[in-house]
Every structure is written in C-alpha cells, then in structure tokens.
Design a protein around this motif. Structure first.
Motif, PDB file in Angstrom:
ATOM      1  N   THR A 124     -15.196  42.844  21.933  1.00 50.45           N
ATOM      2  CA  THR A 124     -15.146  44.295  22.178  1.00 50.45           C
ATOM      3  C   THR A 124     -15.938  44.993  21.081  1.00 50.45           C
ATOM      4  O   THR A 124     -15.665  44.810  19.887  1.00 50.45           O
TER       5      THR A 124
ATOM      6  N   SER B 145     -16.302  43.291  15.485  1.00 53.46           N
ATOM      7  CA  SER B 145     -15.853  43.321  16.884  1.00 53.46           C
ATOM      8  C   SER B 145     -14.540  42.553  16.970  1.00 53.46           C
ATOM      9  O   SER B 145     -14.281  41.672  16.155  1.00 53.46           O
TER      10      SER B 145
ATOM     11  N   ILE C 248     -16.887  52.219  24.117  1.00 54.25           N
ATOM     12  CA  ILE C 248     -16.465  50.840  23.839  1.00 54.25           C
ATOM     13  C   ILE C 248     -16.909  49.942  24.990  1.00 54.25           C
ATOM     14  O   ILE C 248     -16.703  50.272  26.167  1.00 54.25           O
TER      15      ILE C 248
ATOM     16  N   LYS D  68     -17.536  45.636  26.435  1.00 51.56           N
ATOM     17  CA  LYS D  68     -17.076  44.248  26.308  1.00 51.56           C
ATOM     18  C   LYS D  68     -18.234  43.294  26.606  1.00 51.56           C
ATOM     19  O   LYS D  68     -18.933  43.458  27.602  1.00 51.56           O
TER      20      LYS D  68
END
Length: 570
Positions: A183, A206, A254, A256
């Motif tokens: 993330t 992260s 944000i 992923k």
C-alpha cells in the motif's frame, strides 16, 4: 528462518533434503586425522655395462608459503601450504582476486554538464527474429559500460504471446494464487514527499498485506473504471473554476501494488513458462551459461519468474539486484512504466545518501531525489518501457520503477558467465557479510558447481573463479586442521540430490562444506546449521556441536585441478 541440515543416513539418501535422519549425527564415525602422507620416489634410469638399471631417489617435497600460493599451484601444493602455516584465530582472506578488476574506468572528478546528467538510454530496435539471437545483442547488453538496455518491441519480434500474462489469463489460470500487496501513496515519478507533504525526501515507506490474483484483478479493474469516471467529471468542469493547490498532501491518493507473485510452479504456469523459451538463451530463466542455473535449487524471483500487477503510481523502490545479478523485465501492458537507472559505479555515492537519511541501503526502502543525484554529479538514465519492451538491467545497476498506467510486468534474474558479472556478484557477497545481510545467491556453492560443469573460455572469468576455489580450499583446510588439532571429530556426510546450500541460522552467512550442527529438538531429530563463529558463541569448545563435512577434500582437490581454461578453436 531456520537453516536445517538434512542429516540423512547412508540408507536414507533418496529422501528429500529436509528429511529427518534415523541416525544420531553425534554417533557418526569420524574421518581419519587429515589427509594421508606420502614420500615421493622417482626411478632414475642408468646404463651399467650394457644393462639398464634403476636407482631410487627420494624427492623432498617443495613447500610454497601460504602467502605465495596462487592459481598456478596444484591443489596438493595449496593444501601443503595450509598445513605448513601456523594460523592464530580464524582465516579471513577474501575470495576476491583483488589484483584483477574488469570494471570500466569512469572519471567522477570532472563535473558533468547538466544536460549530460540525463543521458539517452541505449534502445535497440530489432528488425527481425534473427537480430534477437545475434551474439552482438548479448555482447551489447553485457558490456560493463552499458548500465541498462531497452529492447523495443522484443515481444513482437519473437511473437511472444503476452496475453498469457494478462490479468484475465492469470485469473483464469490460478484465481486463488497468492499476491503480496504494497500500500503506497500515489505521487509523480520524479517526486517523493515526506508524510507532511512539505519537503522531498528519500525514505519511501509502504505497508504490506496479502490477497489473491482474483481479488487484486478486481481492484485493478475498479481502479481503472474510477479513473475513467474522474476523467469524465473533470472534462465537465469549467476551466479555472476550482482552485488548484501545489501541496501534495491535499491530493493524497492511496494505491495498492500487487508484487512478488510467484510463477515458479511448472504445473500451474506451464503455458506461460513455455512461452518464455522463445527468448534468446542469455535472457532465459534457465540456460547453461547462466550462473543461477547452477545453484541447484529454486531461488524465488531470481532463477524463477515473478509477476507484478500494477495501477498508476505503483513503485518498485531503488535497489541493486540480489548479489548484483542482471535482470530481465518485460512489460505485459496495457499501460507503460517509467524507469530510472544509474551505473553500478555510483552505488557507493547513493549508499551515502541513504546513510544521510538514516535508511539501510541494502534492506531499506528508498526513492532517490533526482536533484540530490544531479548535484552529486551522478548521471541518471530515465526512460519509458512500453508494452512488449524488454528492459535488461546489467550487473550492479541501481534502478527504481514506477507504473505510468495499468499494467503487469514479469521479471527474473540471470547471471551471464562473464568476468564483470562474477566480480560484482562476489563483491556483493562479501559486502553482505560485512553488513550482516544474507546473500540470496550462495556464491561459494555456485562457484564450485560452475567449476564442475562449465568449460570457461574467458581468461579473466577463469582466473576469478579459480582464485575463489583456491581461497575456499584454504578456508576449509585451515579450519579442518584447527578442529582436528583441538580434538574435534569431523563426520563425513555426502550431499544428496537437490540439497540446498546452507546458511548460518544466526548470521545468515553461507556455510560451505564444514557445517556446525546442533540438535534443536532431539526428540524430533531436527538440526540447525551454524557458521563456526556463531557455533563458538554458544560453546567456545563446540560442546554439543557436530561438525559435518559434505565433500571429501580429495573430491574438491580433483575439481580444482581439473578446472582449466578452455581455448576456443577457430
């Protein structure tokens, strides 16, 4: 993570490497005390009144001092030099041939003009399939002066079916396959803001979690749909109606990143792995001239394929590959990736920047601030990798990557058997030991395997490997003599097929041939491997420690003596 010795008995050699031994190693019979001694005798022919007779002459063995031993000496002479040396404490000589370096000479004192600090990236456009298999391509990619090479449209030239690696195909093949997720904060590729958004910095943190291919595929698709919706909405807004801000924290998003997806299983990923056999031999996951094909076991992501699933902004932070090996990376698409690369020559300068920012260069997560590099006179290659492009990262090149669009990538490492790759791999092997970081590639183990199976035609590569083998013999023989002199038994137990290399359970250093083994749980017959230093830290006299020898000295001596430079017949 435990490094366990397999400890099989002679009856159990067909068992897997980590099987439990039916015999207690503490009761194994010890080897004889060192190598057998012999008196060298020659027969001298003499004429005596028309008859031929022979005189017997004893020849005193010539002993070379340990400091004078070199690769021209035989294994017997190396052993003899070791036996004639009074060594106090541990033998600590380097495995590197320090008198030989094949690194290119790059002048760093001369200031580089600003416009040359962003040099053009060597990009090869293949006109035919034949060009991909040209020895000139291998020569160019592995040239020590070339930090990185982009081979444009390689997939098209070789008719690689990249669709096999598309998100749709991956879900159909193995929907529940594990994916590591990072993330991250989405930001421009040439920026890296601190958490407050007030200044650019090097740390690039992260958080880690896990999911499946199917779930990440869902996220990847929904991220794309959201982006289309946002684009549509922004088109409907009138220009200048909304105030724009330059503060990055105000627009923090944000994301992923799906990383380190293991494609090593040939049963699960048969079509995908077969497709990659279309690549030129030097780029393949496995080939005879690839050092990583001589490890003897799988190293995930190195001598096996890994997949990366990305959305825009997904970052692979700055790094050199494990043990400075080369790497191959193919963009599956449909989006692009942006790359930054710096020649190996400058890694120590980048290491100093990491230290300044309190980040561990080898194990930390960092994203260089470009202005810092430019001010330090460090040139940075910067380029776009489009779908079907293959990026060849040469040995030791420092690099970092960011996805521009939605895409998948596949990557693995290769170790071309050349002097530049071997020197950098062995340098990093020794630097890792200093920094107490595990060398993912067991370089001593690999060097012996290469010597057994590969004919080396390059003189510099031969000299480096032969020197490493000589140093390995010295390390083993001196340690062996010290153990025997102290009354410690050495138990012989040959290696079994596919047995992995061993690492110390405490300090992660490679442990070759002489394993210091303790019983972790006597009832379960499980054993743990240590290096000498860590074993002695538990018991100075090595009480309760079994010393296992995996190769007889005569076997290593034969390998060493038979390893010779092969001349190419024209």
């Amino acid at each position: 993570m435990f490094s366990r010795a397999s400890l099989p008995s002679s009856e159990g050699r067909g068992k897997p490497p980590y099987s439990l031994a039916p015999v207690d190693p503490l009761k194994l019979k010890a080897l004889s005390m060192g190598l057998c001694k012999e008196l060298k005798i020659i027969l001298i022919k003499v004429e005596n009144i028309g008859r031929q007779t022979f005189n017997i002459s004893e020849v005193e063995e010539q002993r070379v001092s340990l400091s004078k031993v070199n690769i021209k000496n035989t294994a017997t002479e190396v052993i003899r030099a070791c036996k004639g040396t009074r060594m106090k404490g541990k033998f600590k000589e380097s495995y590197l041939l320090t008198t030989l370096s094949v690194k290119p000479k790059i002048a760093i004192q001369t200031p580089i003009p600003r416009e040359k600090l962003n040099p053009p990236t060597p990009s090869i456009y293949l006109e035919s399939k034949r060009d991909a298999f040209s020895p000139v391509l291998l020569q160019f990619c592995t040239d020590p002066k070339n930090a990185v090479t982009v081979i444009r449209g390689l997939a098209g030239s070789l008719r690689l079916n990249l669709g096999l690696f598309s998100t749709k195909s991956l879900v159909e093949a193995n929907a529940d396959h594990a994916v590591e997720v990072r993330t991250q904060v989405q930001q421009p590729a040439d920026e890296n803001w601190d958490p407050s958004g007030s200044a650019q910095t090097w740390p690039c943190e992260s958080s880690r979690s896990h999911t499946t291919i199917a779930k990440y595929a869902q996220y990847q698709a929904s991220s794309f749909q959201e982006s289309l919706q946002e684009e549509k909405e922004s088109e409907n807004e009138e220009d200048g109606e909304q105030a724009k801000t330059s503060c990055p924290s105000a627009t923090t998003k944000i994301i992923k990143f799906g990383t380190n997806i293991d494609l090593s299983d040939p049963k699960r990923w048969k079509p995908q792995l077969q497709e990659l056999l279309k690549l030129p031999a030097f780029m393949r996951v496995e080939s005879s001239n690839n050092m990583l094909s001589h490890v003897g076991h799988t190293i995930l992501g190195m001598n096996s394929v890994q997949l990366y699933m990305k959305v825009p902004g997904s970052r692979t932070p700055g790094h050199q590959e494990n043990n400075n090996f080369c790497s191959v990376n193919i963009n599956i698409g449909p989006g692009d990736c942006e790359w930054f690369a710096v020649h190996e020559h400058y890694w120590e300068a980048i290491n100093k920047f990491c230290e300044k920012h309190s980040i561990d260069y080898l194990t930390g997560s960092w994203w260089p601030v470009l202005e810092d590099l430019y001010s330090a006179n460090i040139p940075v290659y910067r380029f776009i990798q489009r779908p079907g492009d293959l990026v060849w990262i040469n040995a030791g090149t420092v690099h970092w990557v960011q996805a521009v669009g939605w895409c998948n990538n596949i990557a693995w490492n290769v170790g071309p058997l050349n002097s530049y790759q071997y020197q950098l791999a062995l340098e990093r092997f020794e630097w890792n030991e200093v920094k107490k970081v595990k060398s993912i590639v067991p370089m001593i183990h690999v060097s012996w395997n290469v010597a057994r199976t590969i004919k080396i035609t390059d003189q510099d590569t031969f000299k480096m490997i032969k020197h490493c083998l000589m140093q390995s013999i010295k390390h083993i023989q001196i340690l062996r003599d010290q153990l025997i002199a102290a009354g410690k038994k050495i138990c012989y137990q040959s290696r079994v097929k596919d047995e992995p290399a061993y690492y110390c359970n405490d300090c992660d250093v490679e442990v070759f041939n002489l394993l210091f083994v303790t019983s972790e749980n006597s009832s379960k017959k499980t054993y743990v491997v240590y290096c000498e230093d860590c074993a002695r830290s538990k018991s100075a006299s090595l009480a309760g420690v079994v010393v296992l020898e995996q190769y007889r000295m005569e076997e290593l001596m034969r390998t060493y003596d038979s390893f010779a430079l092969v001349s190419i017949a024209f």
